[in-house]
Scaffold this motif. Structure first.
Motif, mmCIF file in Angstrom:
data_model
loop_
_atom_site.group_PDB
_atom_site.id
_atom_site.type_symbol
_atom_site.label_atom_id
_atom_site.label_comp_id
_atom_site.label_asym_id
_atom_site.label_seq_id
_atom_site.Cartn_x
_atom_site.Cartn_y
_atom_site.Cartn_z
ATOM 1 N N UNK A 11 0.825 -1.210 0.000
ATOM 2 C CA UNK A 11 0.000 0.000 0.000
ATOM 3 C C UNK A 11 0.861 1.263 0.000
ATOM 4 N N UNK A 12 1.964 1.216 0.761
ATOM 5 C CA UNK A 12 2.870 2.373 0.798
ATOM 6 C C UNK A 12 3.514 2.578 -0.568
ATOM 7 N N UNK A 13 3.960 1.502 -1.198
ATOM 8 C CA UNK A 13 4.595 1.620 -2.509
ATOM 9 C C UNK A 13 3.600 2.086 -3.561
ATOM 10 N N UNK A 14 2.340 1.693 -3.425
ATOM 11 C CA UNK A 14 1.308 2.180 -4.334
ATOM 12 C C UNK A 14 1.138 3.694 -4.177
ATOM 13 N N UNK A 15 1.224 4.171 -2.939
ATOM 14 C CA UNK A 15 1.133 5.618 -2.695
ATOM 15 C C UNK A 15 2.306 6.341 -3.329
ATOM 16 N N UNK A 16 3.494 5.745 -3.230
ATOM 17 C CA UNK A 16 4.673 6.336 -3.877
ATOM 18 C C UNK A 16 4.436 6.456 -5.373
ATOM 19 N N UNK A 17 3.893 5.400 -5.966
ATOM 20 C CA UNK A 17 3.632 5.432 -7.394
ATOM 21 C C UNK A 17 2.721 6.574 -7.792
ATOM 22 N N UNK A 18 1.721 6.853 -6.956
ATOM 23 C CA UNK A 18 0.821 7.962 -7.242
ATOM 24 C C UNK A 18 1.468 9.317 -7.010
ATOM 25 N N UNK A 19 2.293 9.396 -5.980
ATOM 26 C CA UNK A 19 2.925 10.670 -5.623
ATOM 27 C C UNK A 19 4.043 11.054 -6.583
ATOM 28 N N UNK A 20 4.618 10.070 -7.266
ATOM 29 C CA UNK A 20 5.747 10.348 -8.170
ATOM 30 C C UNK A 20 5.452 9.812 -9.560
ATOM 31 N N UNK A 21 4.193 9.919 -9.966
ATOM 32 C CA UNK A 21 3.762 9.301 -11.225
ATOM 33 C C UNK A 21 4.603 9.746 -12.413
ATOM 34 N N UNK A 23 7.622 11.250 -12.092
ATOM 35 C CA UNK A 23 9.037 11.212 -11.730
ATOM 36 C C UNK A 23 9.687 12.561 -11.517
ATOM 37 N N UNK A 24 8.972 13.643 -11.810
ATOM 38 C CA UNK A 24 9.606 14.965 -11.758
ATOM 39 C C UNK A 24 10.036 15.368 -10.353
ATOM 40 N N UNK A 25 9.312 14.893 -9.346
ATOM 41 C CA UNK A 25 9.642 15.233 -7.968
ATOM 42 C C UNK A 25 10.228 14.039 -7.212
ATOM 43 N N UNK A 26 10.638 13.022 -7.946
ATOM 44 C CA UNK A 26 11.054 11.780 -7.307
ATOM 45 C C UNK A 26 12.177 11.916 -6.309
ATOM 46 N N UNK A 27 13.226 12.634 -6.681
ATOM 47 C CA UNK A 27 14.369 12.770 -5.777
ATOM 48 C C UNK A 27 13.978 13.567 -4.539
ATOM 49 N N UNK A 28 13.197 14.620 -4.729
ATOM 50 C CA UNK A 28 12.753 15.424 -3.585
ATOM 51 C C UNK A 28 11.893 14.592 -2.641
ATOM 52 N N UNK A 29 10.928 13.864 -3.185
ATOM 53 C CA UNK A 29 10.059 13.031 -2.350
ATOM 54 C C UNK A 29 10.895 11.974 -1.624
ATOM 55 N N UNK A 30 11.777 11.309 -2.353
ATOM 56 C CA UNK A 30 12.598 10.282 -1.740
ATOM 57 C C UNK A 30 13.475 10.823 -0.628
ATOM 58 N N UNK A 31 14.093 11.962 -0.865
ATOM 59 C CA UNK A 31 14.973 12.561 0.140
ATOM 60 C C UNK A 31 14.183 12.960 1.384
ATOM 61 N N UNK A 32 12.986 13.481 1.199
ATOM 62 C CA UNK A 32 12.156 13.860 2.351
ATOM 63 C C UNK A 32 11.689 12.633 3.134
ATOM 64 N N UNK A 33 11.360 11.569 2.426
ATOM 65 C CA UNK A 33 10.977 10.328 3.110
ATOM 66 C C UNK A 33 12.165 9.761 3.881
ATOM 67 N N UNK A 34 13.364 9.835 3.305
ATOM 68 C CA UNK A 34 14.567 9.385 4.006
ATOM 69 C C UNK A 34 14.774 10.191 5.298
ATOM 70 N N UNK A 35 14.450 11.474 5.269
ATOM 71 C CA UNK A 35 14.594 12.305 6.469
ATOM 72 C C UNK A 35 13.645 11.837 7.572
ATOM 73 N N UNK A 36 12.453 11.400 7.186
ATOM 74 C CA UNK A 36 11.513 10.862 8.176
ATOM 75 C C UNK A 36 12.038 9.545 8.736
ATOM 76 N N UNK A 37 12.619 8.708 7.875
ATOM 77 C CA UNK A 37 13.217 7.449 8.344
ATOM 78 C C UNK A 37 14.295 7.739 9.380
ATOM 79 N N UNK A 38 15.121 8.755 9.124
ATOM 80 C CA UNK A 38 16.162 9.124 10.083
ATOM 81 C C UNK A 38 15.550 9.560 11.412
ATOM 82 N N UNK A 39 14.441 10.298 11.350
ATOM 83 C CA UNK A 39 13.769 10.732 12.582
ATOM 84 C C UNK A 39 13.219 9.533 13.353
#
Length: 269
Positions: A11-21, A23-39
């Protein structure tokens, strides 16, 4: 992941697919998600709260919006919220799922730019650099040092030399929990290959193959295995000549080194 965690990951990966359909914001979205993982890694209590099946999903989603709503973009927030609403067999599964989501978000940008092969090659190549440099390997794997400091070192080494997707993944490999640094690079490279539905061919050669040689080898292997193939070459002068190829659980060894060894064994009897 298995059971409820596997369902929630999907379900989470499906959400990623919708949020980065696109790909234009892919690196930004990924980097922000990584920051949450660090938190989450830095705050086990928060990780347990967000993965607690006894807590209502709306309450967990509200907590995510309160904590991260003004720190990350709407697309990344959607991904983290989907994770918080999920059910997880273990608290660490939540953070692991978000890391996978971040990786796929970054790779969506590489896919948009038709550079998944380039990202895989970059990560494989840097993993070999790290393996061959004992001091660098120890530094990047030193968990007593801050992740931020080690990520800054990766940026100094690769910044301006590689594409932004490769850099984002090379930085995140510092913070992964399951593997060492160089193994995490390889895992991310394999994710890039898998995203295209390709097989990985690990090739050992006495010299570095040029682009045409790689393409011909990839074509021959694709015809044999029925799928497109990504060729990753490791140079080892000890093989003298020929190639050793590991693919799909098989090994094809035509190196002169192996032929000589076989001949010696035959002479011995």
């Amino acid at each position: 992941m298995r059971g409820v965690s596997a369902t929630s990951l999907a379900q989470v990966l499906e959400t990623v697919g919708g949020s980065t359909a696109d790909g234009s914001q892919g690196v930004t979205v990924g980097t922000e998600v990584f920051a949450v993982v660090a938190a989450l890694d830095a705050n086990p209590v928060l990780r347990r709260v967000l993965s607690d099946p006894a807590t209502e999903s709306d309450a967990k989603a509200g907590l995510v919006r309160t904590l991260f709503g003004d720190k990350i973009g709407a697309e990344a927030l959607d991904v983290v919220t989907a994770a918080a609403r999920g059910r997880w067999s273990a608290a660490r599964d939540l953070a692991d799922a978000l890391e996978q989501a971040g990786v796929q978000a970054v790779l969506s940008a590489a896919e948009r730019d038709s550079s998944l092969d380039k990202v895989a090659d970059t990560l494989f190549a840097f993993s070999r650099v790290v393996i061959e440099d004992t001091e660098l390997r120890q530094t990047l794997n030193d968990r007593s040092a801050s992740a931020e400091g080690r990520q800054a070192l990766v940026t100094r080494l690769l910044g301006g030399q590689v594409d932004e997707a490769s850099l984002a993944l090379a930085r995140q490999a510092v913070a992964t929990r399951e593997h060492g640094y160089e193994a995490s690079l390889v895992a991310f490279a394999q994710d890039a290959i898998a995203r295209e539905g390709r097989l990985q061919a690990r090739v050992t050669s006495a010299y570095d193959l040029d682009a045409d040689e790689k393409q011909r080898l990839a074509g021959a292997l694709a015809r044999k295995y029925g799928r497109e193939v990504h060729v990753d070459v490791t140079v080892d002068p000890a093989v003298i000549g020929g190639l050793s190829v590991e693919i799909a659980g098989e090994r094809i060894d035509s190196t002169i080194q192996t032929r000589l060894a076989d001949a010696r064994r035959a002479l011995v009897g």
